[in-house]
Design a protein around this motif. Structure first.
Motif, mmCIF file in Angstrom:
data_model
loop_
_atom_site.group_PDB
_atom_site.id
_atom_site.type_symbol
_atom_site.label_atom_id
_atom_site.label_comp_id
_atom_site.label_asym_id
_atom_site.label_seq_id
_atom_site.Cartn_x
_atom_site.Cartn_y
_atom_site.Cartn_z
ATOM 1 N N VAL A 1 26.874 -1.535 -25.673
ATOM 2 C CA VAL A 1 25.991 -0.741 -26.529
ATOM 3 C C VAL A 1 24.686 -0.442 -25.795
ATOM 4 C CG1 VAL A 1 24.631 -0.810 -28.668
ATOM 5 C CG2 VAL A 1 27.028 -1.483 -28.693
ATOM 6 N N LEU A 2 24.154 -1.421 -25.045
ATOM 7 C CA LEU A 2 22.952 -1.161 -24.252
ATOM 8 C C LEU A 2 23.202 -0.085 -23.200
ATOM 9 C CD1 LEU A 2 21.431 -4.722 -23.652
ATOM 10 C CD2 LEU A 2 20.643 -2.939 -25.215
ATOM 11 N N LEU A 3 24.352 -0.129 -22.542
ATOM 12 C CA LEU A 3 24.684 0.906 -21.562
ATOM 13 C C LEU A 3 24.875 2.265 -22.229
ATOM 14 C CD1 LEU A 3 27.063 -1.018 -19.154
ATOM 15 C CD2 LEU A 3 24.791 -0.134 -18.639
ATOM 16 N N LEU A 4 25.404 2.277 -23.436
ATOM 17 C CA LEU A 4 25.533 3.540 -24.177
ATOM 18 C C LEU A 4 24.162 4.108 -24.518
ATOM 19 C CD1 LEU A 4 27.290 5.648 -25.582
ATOM 20 C CD2 LEU A 4 27.266 4.189 -27.605
ATOM 21 N N LEU B 1 35.255 -0.589 -25.948
ATOM 22 C CA LEU B 1 36.004 0.456 -25.260
ATOM 23 C C LEU B 1 35.585 1.839 -25.760
ATOM 24 C CD1 LEU B 1 38.279 0.723 -23.158
ATOM 25 C CD2 LEU B 1 39.888 0.787 -25.056
ATOM 26 N N ALA B 2 35.348 1.961 -27.070
ATOM 27 C CA ALA B 2 34.888 3.238 -27.627
ATOM 28 C C ALA B 2 33.487 3.584 -27.122
ATOM 29 C CB ALA B 2 34.901 3.177 -29.147
ATOM 30 N N ALA B 3 32.596 2.597 -27.039
ATOM 31 C CA ALA B 3 31.250 2.842 -26.516
ATOM 32 C C ALA B 3 31.312 3.273 -25.057
ATOM 33 C CB ALA B 3 30.385 1.586 -26.663
ATOM 34 N N ASN B 4 32.200 2.654 -24.277
ATOM 35 C CA ASN B 4 32.338 3.026 -22.880
ATOM 36 C C ASN B 4 32.921 4.428 -22.742
ATOM 37 O OD1 ASN B 4 34.092 2.871 -20.115
ATOM 38 N ND2 ASN B 4 32.141 1.760 -19.986
ATOM 39 N N ALA B 5 33.883 4.773 -23.585
ATOM 40 C CA ALA B 5 34.469 6.112 -23.541
ATOM 41 C C ALA B 5 33.424 7.167 -23.891
ATOM 42 C CB ALA B 5 35.653 6.196 -24.498
ATOM 43 N N LEU B 6 32.584 6.886 -24.865
ATOM 44 C CA LEU B 6 31.515 7.828 -25.225
ATOM 45 C C LEU B 6 30.510 7.977 -24.084
ATOM 46 C CD1 LEU B 6 30.383 9.659 -27.404
ATOM 47 C CD2 LEU B 6 29.201 7.699 -28.354
ATOM 48 N N SER B 7 30.234 6.889 -23.398
ATOM 49 C CA SER B 7 29.348 6.945 -22.237
ATOM 50 C C SER B 7 29.941 7.821 -21.136
ATOM 51 C CB SER B 7 29.084 5.531 -21.726
ATOM 52 O OG SER B 7 28.233 5.539 -20.623
ATOM 53 N N TRP B 8 31.258 7.677 -20.885
ATOM 54 C CA TRP B 8 31.927 8.531 -19.893
ATOM 55 C C TRP B 8 31.849 9.997 -20.297
ATOM 56 C CZ3 TRP B 8 33.411 7.800 -15.083
ATOM 57 C CH2 TRP B 8 33.664 6.508 -14.637
ATOM 58 N N ILE B 9 32.072 10.286 -21.578
ATOM 59 C CA ILE B 9 32.041 11.671 -22.057
ATOM 60 C C ILE B 9 30.648 12.279 -21.868
ATOM 61 C CG2 ILE B 9 32.155 13.094 -24.148
ATOM 62 C CD1 ILE B 9 34.477 11.221 -25.042
#
Length: 128
Positions: A114-117, A32-40
């Protein structure tokens, strides 16, 4: 008390996530944190009142191989969010019968997040 469907769904989901094993909960929070960083990162690239063309793909041999409008940037974190929701639902369902299966599903989800990030970071640095 007024009826709030989205609030009830979120409360039910959080209750179900708490029923997962500890390692699965930690991996879910990391995903969830990795996805939130990706959104940011992707929202930081969106133009403020102007339309722009952005590099979406990069190849080592050919350089930038794909360009698109600004809203295509949001497909990366959206795909990660859909993956996170779907696989967490599968993990919750599988946790009733076998905890190791749910941990494996959440672990694979974390790996894919993590790959998407990494892809989000690459797209971010291509466009700044």
């Amino acid at each position: 008390m007024p009826f709030s469907l989205p609030g009830n769904i979120v409360a039910l989901a959080l209750r179900r996530i708490r029923s997962l094993p500890h390692l699965s909960r930690v991996m879910f929070a990391s995903g969830l944190a990795a996805n939130a960083l990706s959104w940011i990162l992707m929202l930081a690239l969106l133009p403020k009142g102007r339309e722009g063309v952005f590099a979406l793909r990069y190849n080592v041999y050919y350089g930038i191989t794909g360009i698109g409008s600004a809203w295509y940037l949001l497909w990366i974190p959206f795909a990660g969010l859909a993956l996170l929701i779907a696989n967490t639902a599968l993990a919750i369902r599988g946790a009733r019968s076998n905890e190791s299966v749910s941990t494996l599903v959440v672990g694979v989800t974390l790996f894919l997040e993590v790959l998407l990030l990494i892809r989000s970071v690459t797209v971010f640095f291509l466009n700044i």
